[in-house]
Design a protein around this motif. Structure first.
Motif, short mmCIF file in Angstrom:
data_model
loop_
_atom_site.label_atom_id
_atom_site.label_comp_id
_atom_site.label_asym_id
_atom_site.label_seq_id
_atom_site.Cartn_x
_atom_site.Cartn_y
_atom_site.Cartn_z
N GLU A 123 3.98 3.39 -11.36
CA GLU A 123 3.88 2.42 -12.45
C GLU A 123 5.08 1.49 -12.46
O GLU A 123 4.95 0.28 -12.67
N GLU A 124 6.26 2.04 -12.22
CA GLU A 124 7.49 1.24 -12.22
C GLU A 124 7.48 0.22 -11.08
O GLU A 124 7.79 -0.97 -11.29
N THR B 250 4.85 -0.93 -9.45
CA THR B 250 3.78 -1.88 -9.70
C THR B 250 4.21 -2.96 -10.69
O THR B 250 4.00 -4.16 -10.46
N ILE C 105 -3.65 2.94 -11.02
CA ILE C 105 -2.48 2.31 -11.66
C ILE C 105 -2.44 0.82 -11.35
O ILE C 105 -2.20 -0.01 -12.24
N GLU D 185 -2.78 -1.98 -14.24
CA GLU D 185 -1.61 -2.79 -14.55
C GLU D 185 -1.86 -4.27 -14.26
O GLU D 185 -1.34 -5.14 -14.98
#
Length: 399
Positions: A122-123, A125, A363, A367
């Motif tokens: 997530e970070e 992305t 994810i 996102e």
């Protein structure tokens, strides 16, 4: 029974460059006429979902045994076992060798290890999407760097080396096509890249033995089961497999998925149900289009008898759109309930990295829908010159 014969040149033409942007109408016409066809003596093409599933699940189909090489015939740094057999990744082995190696790798590559990657994915992305402005190539900006970063961190590859091994991986991916789709221009760079990988991982594995870290490479170096462990050759080919499979296919999943979404109304469905989007992309435009198995004995396939030693080429891209998989299979429907597809294979060779690929896909699609909901196409996509791995070389988009 007598096989349905087909002109092999007609089959090979399915993969011509002019058909690369959309091979599926040609796959459909082929599958409707001959879900199983004999192309030549000892070579069969399988495009129906029922027959393809049988090939991938039936233990009567497997792989040729590893060949023995005279030392004079070995390539530099080519891993061989103590008896002189070529060391191959477990993906291309039969039981019991496959069972032993897959079990060892699975002990190190655990679901817990994959789940722990979610915050970092997530970070990365968010960081990559945050850099995007105006018109840009989504493959360069997101689809390529994200999976490389993830698999590199998982394996414990130093940051400075990641661009280099991504280039090696891309060269090797081109050599995954069947021999009838290859040329010296693809084979020779792949051989050099494989040699570079083996040398690189041999040195890195030695470092991890001396100084273990909290990464998959250290776990694989140390893994054992009832006193059994990976040999150096097995470790090296396993690492190469994990690295290529761990990012080339996920890059294609992201690119193929974003293109499909943008062509069918935008990213909205990815915000509502990213899981369904991932499964529909895998079915509708699979990152892996071809695989092959060898008949280990005479076996009945549909209404045909396939003799022992014959090769069955499974056309995953055609099988995944067989009407037997569900209604209206040619249509991309991101709201479709997850159903039957062969994108990760079946049976004992089902993709060990499927949970990681699905996690990254979920994810990224989620996102993108959240952070770039107005993303749109800004030009004509181009495709990589490969068939086994189907993916985009560029995807021009705009914010």
């Amino acid at each position: 029974m007598t096989a349905v014969s087909a002109d092999p040149q007609e089959f090979f033409a399915l993969f011509g460059a002019e058909r690369r942007p959309d091979p599926y109408p040609h796959y459909r016409r082929w599958r409707e006429r001959r879900p199983v066809a004999m192309l030549a003596e000892g070579m069969y093409a399988v495009s129906g979902i029922v027959e393809a599933t049988q090939v991938l699940r039936d233990p009567a189909f497997g792989h040729p045994e590893p060949e023995y090489l005279d030392p004079a015939d070995r390539l530099p740094d080519q891993p061989v076992d103590e008896s002189g057999r070529v060391v191959r990744a477990f993906l291309s082995l039969n039981p019991p060798d496959h069972t032993r190696l897959r079990r060892l790798v699975a002990k190190a590559f655990t679901p817990r290890m994959v789940d722990q990657l979610a915050p970092r994915i997530e970070e990365i992305t968010a960081e990559l999407i945050g850099r995007a402005r105006g018109e840009f190539d989504l493959m360069t900006a997101l689809a390529k760097p994200l999976p490389v970063e993830v698999i590199a961190e998982l394996l414990g590859v130093p940051l400075d080396d990641r661009e280099q091994f991504a280039a090696w991986s891309h060269a090797m991916a081109r050599a995954l096509d069947p021999p009838f789709l290859q040329s010296p221009e693809t084979v020779e760079p792949a051989v050099r890249a494989r040699q570079s990988f083996v040398g690189y991982f041999r040195e890195l594995a030695q470092r991890r033995r001396r100084e273990p870290g909290d990464d998959l490479l250290s776990a694989l170096v140390a893994v054992s089961d009832a006193g059994d462990a990976l040999s150096e050759g097995e470790l090296l080919v396993t690492l190469t497999l994990l690295l290529i499979a761990g990012h080339e296919t996920t890059t294609n999943l992201i690119g193929n998925g974003v293109l499909a979404l943008l062509r069918h109304g935008g990213l909205g469905p990815a915000a509502a149900s990213p899981d369904r989007v991932v499964e529909e992309v895998l079915r509708h435009d699979s990152p892996v289009q071809l695989t092959a198995r060898t008949a280990l004995r005479d076996v009945t396939l549909g209404s045909l008898t396939v003799p022992a030693g014959s090769q069955a080429i499974v056309l995953i891209g055609a099988a995944n759109r067989d009407p037997a998989t569900g209604p209206d299979p040619e249509t991309f429907d991101p709201a479709r309930a997850p159903g039957r597809h062969l994108a990760f294979g079946q049976g004992i060779h089902f993709c060990l990295g499927a949970p990681l690929a699905r996690l990254e896909g979920r994810i990224v699609f989620r996102e993108l829908a959240r952070r770039a909901p107005e993303l749109s196409l800004a030009g004509t996509p181009t495709w990589n010159p490969t068939t086994t791995l189907r993916g985009l070389a560029s995807l021009p988009v705009a914010l």
